[in-house]
Design a protein around this motif. Structure first.
Motif, PDB file in Angstrom:
ATOM      1  N   ASN A  13       0.733  -1.257   0.004  1.00 49.66           N
ATOM      2  CA  ASN A  13      -0.110   0.001  -0.007  1.00 49.66           C
ATOM      3  C   ASN A  13       0.917   1.155  -0.100  1.00 49.66           C
ATOM      4  N   LEU A  14       2.043   1.076  -0.020  1.00 46.47           N
ATOM      5  CA  LEU A  14       2.944   2.280  -0.181  1.00 46.47           C
ATOM      6  C   LEU A  14       3.347   2.938  -1.291  1.00 46.47           C
ATOM      7  N   ILE A  15       3.230   4.243  -1.431  1.00 49.41           N
ATOM      8  CA  ILE A  15       3.503   5.032  -2.830  1.00 49.41           C
ATOM      9  C   ILE A  15       4.942   5.031  -2.730  1.00 49.41           C
ATOM     10  N   HIS A  16       5.716   4.684  -4.027  1.00 44.91           N
ATOM     11  CA  HIS A  16       7.181   4.593  -4.033  1.00 44.91           C
ATOM     12  C   HIS A  16       7.767   5.681  -4.207  1.00 44.91           C
ATOM     13  N   LEU A  17       9.053   6.118  -3.788  1.00 46.09           N
ATOM     14  CA  LEU A  17       9.699   7.198  -4.070  1.00 46.09           C
ATOM     15  C   LEU A  17      11.053   6.824  -4.769  1.00 46.09           C
ATOM     16  N   LYS A  18      11.352   7.461  -6.098  1.00 48.02           N
ATOM     17  CA  LYS A  18      12.444   6.954  -6.738  1.00 48.02           C
ATOM     18  C   LYS A  18      13.297   8.189  -7.030  1.00 48.02           C
ATOM     19  N   ASN A  19      14.700   7.767  -6.580  1.00 41.98           N
ATOM     20  CA  ASN A  19      15.578   9.025  -6.865  1.00 41.98           C
ATOM     21  C   ASN A  19      15.305  10.408  -6.551  1.00 41.98           C
ATOM     22  N   ILE A  20      14.625  10.603  -5.099  1.00 40.59           N
ATOM     23  CA  ILE A  20      14.363  11.690  -4.640  1.00 40.59           C
ATOM     24  C   ILE A  20      15.350  12.432  -3.738  1.00 40.59           C
ATOM     25  N   ASP A  21      15.928  13.614  -4.018  1.00 39.84           N
ATOM     26  CA  ASP A  21      16.315  14.245  -3.079  1.00 39.84           C
ATOM     27  C   ASP A  21      15.396  15.093  -2.209  1.00 39.84           C
ATOM     28  N   LEU A  22      15.301  14.586  -1.051  1.00 32.75           N
ATOM     29  CA  LEU A  22      13.948  15.000  -0.237  1.00 32.75           C
ATOM     30  C   LEU A  22      14.072  16.671   0.147  1.00 32.75           C
ATOM     31  N   PHE A  23      15.226  17.180   0.031  1.00 29.81           N
ATOM     32  CA  PHE A  23      15.342  18.751   0.366  1.00 29.81           C
ATOM     33  C   PHE A  23      15.824  19.663  -0.905  1.00 29.81           C
ATOM     34  N   ARG A  24      15.809  18.984  -2.047  1.00 32.16           N
ATOM     35  CA  ARG A  24      16.255  19.892  -3.303  1.00 32.16           C
ATOM     36  C   ARG A  24      15.617  21.181  -3.177  1.00 32.16           C
ATOM     37  N   GLN A  25      14.409  21.328  -2.887  1.00 31.37           N
ATOM     38  CA  GLN A  25      13.660  22.576  -2.942  1.00 31.37           C
ATOM     39  C   GLN A  25      13.714  23.388  -1.469  1.00 31.37           C
ATOM     40  N   PHE A  26      14.285  22.804  -0.758  1.00 27.36           N
ATOM     41  CA  PHE A  26      13.925  23.253   0.743  1.00 27.36           C
ATOM     42  C   PHE A  26      14.974  23.602   1.524  1.00 27.36           C
ATOM     43  N   ILE A 142       6.115  10.732  16.220  1.00 25.85           N
ATOM     44  CA  ILE A 142       6.205   9.835  17.149  1.00 25.85           C
ATOM     45  C   ILE A 142       5.308   8.905  16.441  1.00 25.85           C
ATOM     46  N   LEU A 143       3.979   9.160  16.091  1.00 26.75           N
ATOM     47  CA  LEU A 143       2.909   8.256  15.730  1.00 26.75           C
ATOM     48  C   LEU A 143       3.601   7.397  14.232  1.00 26.75           C
ATOM     49  N   MET A 144       4.295   8.349  13.559  1.00 25.38           N
ATOM     50  CA  MET A 144       5.048   7.686  12.355  1.00 25.38           C
ATOM     51  C   MET A 144       5.893   6.562  12.623  1.00 25.38           C
ATOM     52  N   ILE A 145       6.744   6.923  13.899  1.00 22.23           N
ATOM     53  CA  ILE A 145       7.665   5.911  14.289  1.00 22.23           C
ATOM     54  C   ILE A 145       6.926   4.684  14.551  1.00 22.23           C
ATOM     55  N   VAL A 157      11.678   5.294   7.156  1.00 24.27           N
ATOM     56  CA  VAL A 157      11.402   6.494   7.978  1.00 24.27           C
ATOM     57  C   VAL A 157      12.478   7.194   8.909  1.00 24.27           C
ATOM     58  N   LEU A 158      13.439   6.423   9.211  1.00 21.48           N
ATOM     59  CA  LEU A 158      14.735   6.744   9.986  1.00 21.48           C
ATOM     60  C   LEU A 158      15.164   7.753   8.932  1.00 21.48           C
ATOM     61  N   GLY A 159      15.437   7.198   7.816  1.00 23.35           N
ATOM     62  CA  GLY A 159      16.150   8.198   6.817  1.00 23.35           C
ATOM     63  C   GLY A 159      15.418   9.490   6.589  1.00 23.35           C
ATOM     64  N   PHE A 160      14.126   9.311   6.576  1.00 26.79           N
ATOM     65  CA  PHE A 160      13.266  10.835   6.246  1.00 26.79           C
ATOM     66  C   PHE A 160      13.423  11.614   7.353  1.00 26.79           C
ATOM     67  N   LEU A 161      13.277  11.126   8.352  1.00 25.80           N
ATOM     68  CA  LEU A 161      13.364  11.618   9.749  1.00 25.80           C
ATOM     69  C   LEU A 161      14.713  12.413  10.105  1.00 25.80           C
ATOM     70  N   ASN A 162      15.411  11.796   9.889  1.00 20.26           N
ATOM     71  CA  ASN A 162      16.986  12.265  10.005  1.00 20.26           C
ATOM     72  C   ASN A 162      16.966  13.473   9.233  1.00 20.26           C
ATOM     73  N   GLU A 163      16.537  13.253   7.817  1.00 18.90           N
ATOM     74  CA  GLU A 163      16.627  14.358   6.702  1.00 18.90           C
ATOM     75  C   GLU A 163      16.146  15.699   7.347  1.00 18.90           C
ATOM     76  N   ILE A 164      14.772  15.531   7.908  1.00 19.66           N
ATOM     77  CA  ILE A 164      14.158  16.796   8.113  1.00 19.66           C
ATOM     78  C   ILE A 164      14.631  17.134   9.531  1.00 19.66           C
ATOM     79  N   SER A 165      15.185  16.430  10.456  1.00 17.28           N
ATOM     80  CA  SER A 165      15.846  16.749  11.586  1.00 17.28           C
ATOM     81  C   SER A 165      17.146  17.711  11.135  1.00 17.28           C
ATOM     82  N   LYS A 166      17.918  17.255  10.107  1.00 16.48           N
ATOM     83  CA  LYS A 166      18.884  18.246   9.628  1.00 16.48           C
ATOM     84  C   LYS A 166      18.536  19.415   8.921  1.00 16.48           C
ATOM     85  N   GLN A 167      17.507  19.513   8.672  1.00 16.12           N
ATOM     86  CA  GLN A 167      16.803  20.807   8.043  1.00 16.12           C
ATOM     87  C   GLN A 167      16.376  21.820   8.956  1.00 16.12           C
TER      88      GLN A 167
END
Length: 218
Positions: A13-26, A142-145, A157-167
């Motif tokens: 049920n998960l939408i795939h992410l492919k070759n995405i730099d999560l914060f390219r625009q942010f 927290i709910l996501m984790i 999820v850990l990779g995603f949350l680490n990136e927004i933490s750095k941002q």
């Protein structure tokens, strides 16, 4: 950072992410999104039929200021048809107030036979961080984790949350502890060690729960 797509067979049920730099625009918080547009893989597109009228109808109900949506009999009747990909689209509708979207996010999660997927949490975090609503965003994080169902999903999820933490959205002690507990659940010892070292190098003071969790992991 490039996020690798998750195994479709493990997460149907998960939408795939492919070759995405999560914060390219942010470059800083307040940008509208924390990930580029999510694209359905062909296989997923076939399994998830589009119901634009359902999404539009629910958005109209949520944005109706003359009638509180919590009292809408129409929404209750539609609730069994709501799927995670509908919820992600509804969250991304900026015609609805963020408060209404957040309350709907909580409300639908309590409906029978419904469960948010990762993309719902990503969409909700995007929305809250855009609004600089950091306390609710930490709760959603927290709910996501806690919602991670296996090691593969936990790694993403850990990779995603680490990136927004750095941002600029650092972990709280509560979210750090929740992360350690979940990593221990999946026997991700190395990842837990990395998180623990991150806590020690931050300004956050570990709690007794932090130490007990690390002892239990080892």
């Amino acid at each position: 950072m490039v996020i690798k797509p998750l195994n479709c067979q493990c997460l149907p049920n998960l939408i795939h992410l492919k070759n995405i730099d999560l914060f390219r625009q942010f470059p800083h918080l307040g940008s509208r999104y924390f990930s580029s547009k999510l694209n359905l893989s062909p296989a997923l597109s076939e399994r998830q039929p589009h119901h634009p009228s359902l999404v539009f109808t629910i958005c109209d109900i949520l944005s109706n200021k003359s009638l509180p949506w919590q009292k809408s009999s129409q929404l209750k009747a539609l609730s069994p048809k709501i799927k995670p990909h509908h919820v992600a689209k509804i969250i991304d509708n900026y015609k609805i107030s963020s408060e209404s979207v957040l309350q709907f996010f909580y409300w639908v999660s309590k409906r029978q036979f419904y469960k948010h997927d990762v993309n719902c949490y990503v969409a909700m975090l995007n929305r809250l961080l855009f609004d600089k609503s950091f306390a609710p965003a930490d709760h959603v994080r927290i709910l996501m984790i806690k919602a991670c169902r296996n090691e593969e999903e936990m790694k993403w999820v850990l990779g995603f949350l680490n990136e927004i933490s750095k941002q600029g959205f650092p972990y709280s002690l509560y979210s750090f502890n929740t992360l350690l507990i979940q990593l221990g659940k999946f026997d991700m010892v190395e990842a837990a060690q990395n998180v623990y070292h991150e806590i020690l190098s931050s300004e956050i003071v570990p709690s007794l729960l932090t130490f007990n969790t690390m002892i239990n992991i080892f």
